[in-house]
Design a protein around this motif. Structure first.
Motif, PDB file in Angstrom:
ATOM      1  N   SER A   1       2.662  -0.014  -6.614  1.00  0.00           N
ATOM      2  CA  SER A   1       2.203   1.354  -6.838  1.00  0.00           C
ATOM      3  C   SER A   1       0.795   1.368  -7.406  1.00  0.00           C
ATOM      4  N   ASP A   2       0.140   2.534  -7.306  1.00  0.00           N
ATOM      5  CA  ASP A   2      -1.178   2.700  -7.912  1.00  0.00           C
ATOM      6  C   ASP A   2      -1.096   2.539  -9.421  1.00  0.00           C
ATOM      7  N   GLU A   3      -0.005   3.041 -10.026  1.00  0.00           N
ATOM      8  CA  GLU A   3       0.168   2.931 -11.470  1.00  0.00           C
ATOM      9  C   GLU A   3       0.231   1.465 -11.910  1.00  0.00           C
ATOM     10  N   GLU A   4       0.957   0.659 -11.164  1.00  0.00           N
ATOM     11  CA  GLU A   4       1.063  -0.767 -11.489  1.00  0.00           C
ATOM     12  C   GLU A   4      -0.288  -1.458 -11.361  1.00  0.00           C
ATOM     13  N   SER A  34       7.648  11.816  -2.726  1.00  0.00           N
ATOM     14  CA  SER A  34       7.030  11.946  -1.408  1.00  0.00           C
ATOM     15  C   SER A  34       5.515  11.936  -1.509  1.00  0.00           C
ATOM     16  N   ILE A  35       4.986  12.607  -2.551  1.00  0.00           N
ATOM     17  CA  ILE A  35       3.532  12.640  -2.745  1.00  0.00           C
ATOM     18  C   ILE A  35       3.002  11.240  -3.017  1.00  0.00           C
ATOM     19  N   LYS A  36       3.734  10.470  -3.859  1.00  0.00           N
ATOM     20  CA  LYS A  36       3.275   9.114  -4.175  1.00  0.00           C
ATOM     21  C   LYS A  36       3.285   8.229  -2.938  1.00  0.00           C
ATOM     22  N   VAL A  37       4.312   8.357  -2.106  1.00  0.00           N
ATOM     23  CA  VAL A  37       4.358   7.577  -0.866  1.00  0.00           C
ATOM     24  C   VAL A  37       3.183   7.944   0.023  1.00  0.00           C
ATOM     25  N   CYS A  38       2.894   9.233   0.120  1.00  0.00           N
ATOM     26  CA  CYS A  38       1.766   9.692   0.930  1.00  0.00           C
ATOM     27  C   CYS A  38       0.453   9.134   0.405  1.00  0.00           C
ATOM     28  N   CYS A  39       0.281   9.164  -0.917  1.00  0.00           N
ATOM     29  CA  CYS A  39      -0.961   8.658  -1.511  1.00  0.00           C
ATOM     30  C   CYS A  39      -1.130   7.167  -1.255  1.00  0.00           C
ATOM     31  N   ARG A  40      -0.029   6.406  -1.398  1.00  0.00           N
ATOM     32  CA  ARG A  40      -0.136   4.964  -1.146  1.00  0.00           C
ATOM     33  C   ARG A  40      -0.486   4.686   0.302  1.00  0.00           C
ATOM     34  N   ALA A  41       0.061   5.484   1.217  1.00  0.00           N
ATOM     35  CA  ALA A  41      -0.264   5.320   2.635  1.00  0.00           C
ATOM     36  C   ALA A  41      -1.734   5.598   2.887  1.00  0.00           C
ATOM     37  N   LEU A  42      -2.260   6.613   2.210  1.00  0.00           N
ATOM     38  CA  LEU A  42      -3.684   6.932   2.368  1.00  0.00           C
ATOM     39  C   LEU A  42      -4.560   5.792   1.864  1.00  0.00           C
ATOM     40  N   TRP A  43      -4.179   5.197   0.698  1.00  0.00           N
ATOM     41  CA  TRP A  43      -4.976   4.085   0.173  1.00  0.00           C
ATOM     42  C   TRP A  43      -4.982   2.904   1.140  1.00  0.00           C
ATOM     43  N   ARG A  44      -3.845   2.676   1.802  1.00  0.00           N
ATOM     44  CA  ARG A  44      -3.795   1.566   2.764  1.00  0.00           C
ATOM     45  C   ARG A  44      -4.720   1.834   3.942  1.00  0.00           C
ATOM     46  N   LEU A  45      -4.747   3.080   4.395  1.00  0.00           N
ATOM     47  CA  LEU A  45      -5.643   3.443   5.498  1.00  0.00           C
ATOM     48  C   LEU A  45      -7.106   3.285   5.091  1.00  0.00           C
ATOM     49  N   ILE A  46      -7.406   3.667   3.828  1.00  0.00           N
ATOM     50  CA  ILE A  46      -8.781   3.529   3.330  1.00  0.00           C
ATOM     51  C   ILE A  46      -9.159   2.058   3.246  1.00  0.00           C
ATOM     52  N   LYS A  67      -9.926  -6.295 -13.511  1.00  0.00           N
ATOM     53  CA  LYS A  67      -9.795  -5.983 -12.088  1.00  0.00           C
ATOM     54  C   LYS A  67      -8.398  -6.342 -11.617  1.00  0.00           C
ATOM     55  N   THR A  68      -7.820  -5.477 -10.792  1.00  0.00           N
ATOM     56  CA  THR A  68      -6.513  -5.765 -10.215  1.00  0.00           C
ATOM     57  C   THR A  68      -6.560  -7.107  -9.487  1.00  0.00           C
ATOM     58  N   GLN A  69      -5.626  -7.980  -9.817  1.00  0.00           N
ATOM     59  CA  GLN A  69      -5.634  -9.307  -9.206  1.00  0.00           C
ATOM     60  C   GLN A  69      -5.013  -9.309  -7.820  1.00  0.00           C
ATOM     61  N   SER A  78      -2.259  12.204  -7.780  1.00  0.00           N
ATOM     62  CA  SER A  78      -2.608  11.923  -9.174  1.00  0.00           C
ATOM     63  C   SER A  78      -1.934  10.630  -9.587  1.00  0.00           C
ATOM     64  N   THR A  79      -2.558   9.931 -10.533  1.00  0.00           N
ATOM     65  CA  THR A  79      -2.031   8.682 -11.060  1.00  0.00           C
ATOM     66  C   THR A  79      -1.996   8.785 -12.575  1.00  0.00           C
ATOM     67  N   ASN A  80      -0.822   8.561 -13.168  1.00  0.00           N
ATOM     68  CA  ASN A  80      -0.649   8.634 -14.618  1.00  0.00           C
ATOM     69  C   ASN A  80      -0.090   7.314 -15.117  1.00  0.00           C
ATOM     70  N   VAL A  81      -0.804   6.692 -16.049  1.00  0.00           N
ATOM     71  CA  VAL A  81      -0.422   5.360 -16.518  1.00  0.00           C
ATOM     72  C   VAL A  81      -0.382   5.326 -18.040  1.00  0.00           C
ATOM     73  N   VAL A  82       0.717   4.833 -18.584  1.00  0.00           N
ATOM     74  CA  VAL A  82       0.776   4.475 -19.998  1.00  0.00           C
ATOM     75  C   VAL A  82       0.570   2.967 -20.059  1.00  0.00           C
ATOM     76  N   VAL A  83      -0.611   2.549 -20.464  1.00  0.00           N
ATOM     77  CA  VAL A  83      -0.972   1.132 -20.429  1.00  0.00           C
ATOM     78  C   VAL A  83      -0.088   0.367 -21.410  1.00  0.00           C
ATOM     79  N   ASN A  84       0.509  -0.725 -20.922  1.00  0.00           N
ATOM     80  CA  ASN A  84       1.469  -1.454 -21.741  1.00  0.00           C
ATOM     81  C   ASN A  84       1.356  -2.946 -21.459  1.00  0.00           C
ATOM     82  N   SER A  85       1.252  -3.723 -22.542  1.00  0.00           N
ATOM     83  CA  SER A  85       1.209  -5.177 -22.393  1.00  0.00           C
ATOM     84  C   SER A  85       1.431  -5.826 -23.748  1.00  0.00           C
ATOM     85  N   ASP A  86       1.795  -7.099 -23.728  1.00  0.00           N
ATOM     86  CA  ASP A  86       1.864  -7.905 -24.940  1.00  0.00           C
ATOM     87  C   ASP A  86       0.676  -8.855 -24.951  1.00  0.00           C
TER      88      ASP A  86
END
Length: 226
Positions: A177-180, A7-19, A169-171, A37-45
């Protein structure tokens, strides 16, 4: 039963859209985002680079502080952001230096005394900066990375001390999600770092001179008289 974290993540994403749509004042957003809060384990090949390998043996010193590096951002009343970069940057540096040189080994510490290696490289991540959607007023993340690479010869004598910066930069502005979004921006910054290593490392003046000094002297051709 509703998951409070979801629920918190949904609320945060809604706030970012409003911003991003500029429908919510920044001062009000800062207060409302305090619990997000946003927690990311960066992962890529990272793909193999198509470069000519130098006939050199390299030791890549990746200590615990590098391989387990974690960045946390807590600015004023803004959301807390944590990024675990260690595993992904280890993967990147191993990929790049194994592509550039014929022999590449990973070490925990800088060897003492004379080594069978030609070069030893000690990378350190010295700075991470990021810009969030609240700061840019766009639904994107931006990430800046700064590395310091110290280079030694096989005897442990310093050759070069190189500072290198990278940017990502995010493309897409419509990620799930913010994490993605943050993972995407950070991965692009790491790939930029990889490209800079591939194109810039051997162009460092001290490294270039060291490579020149390794070349065997040219043999003079003998001319035969008729």
């Amino acid at each position: 039963m509703t998951n409070p974290h979801a629920s918190i993540k949904v609320c945060c994403r809604a706030l970012w859209r409003l911003i991003a749509a500029r429908l919510l004042p920044i001062t009000a957003a800062a207060t409302l985002l305090a619990g997000c809060s946003t927690n990311v384990v960066v992962n890529s090949d990272y793909p193999t680079a198509l470069v000519i390998r130098q006939p050199i043996s390299v030791g890549l010193v990746l200590d615990n502080s590098f391989s387990s590096y974690r960045f946390t951002s807590e600015k004023d009343n803004r959301q807390t952001i944590t990024m675990a970069l260690g595993e992904s940057q280890v993967k990147l540096f191993n990929r790049v230096f194994s592509d550039m040189f014929q022999n590449s080994a990973t070490l925990q510490t800088l060897p003492g005394g004379q080594s069978k290696l030609d070069l030893m490289i000690v990378p350190e991540i010295t700075e991470v900066q990021l810009a969030t959607p609240m700061e840019t007023q766009l639904n994107v993340y931006e990430v800046w990375l700064k590395y310091n690479l110290k280079v030694y010869d096989g005897n442990g004598q310093p050759i070069a001390d190189w500072m290198m910066s990278a940017y990502g930069k995010t493309q897409s502005r419509f990620l799930k999600s913010d994490e993605e979004a943050l993972n995407q921006a950070t991965v692009l910054a790491l790939r930029d770092a990889g490209a800079r290593l591939l194109t810039g490392f051997q162009q460092i003046p001290e490294i270039r001179q060291w490579l020149v000094n390794r070349q065997p002297p040219a043999k003079l051709s003998r001319s035969t008289a008729p």
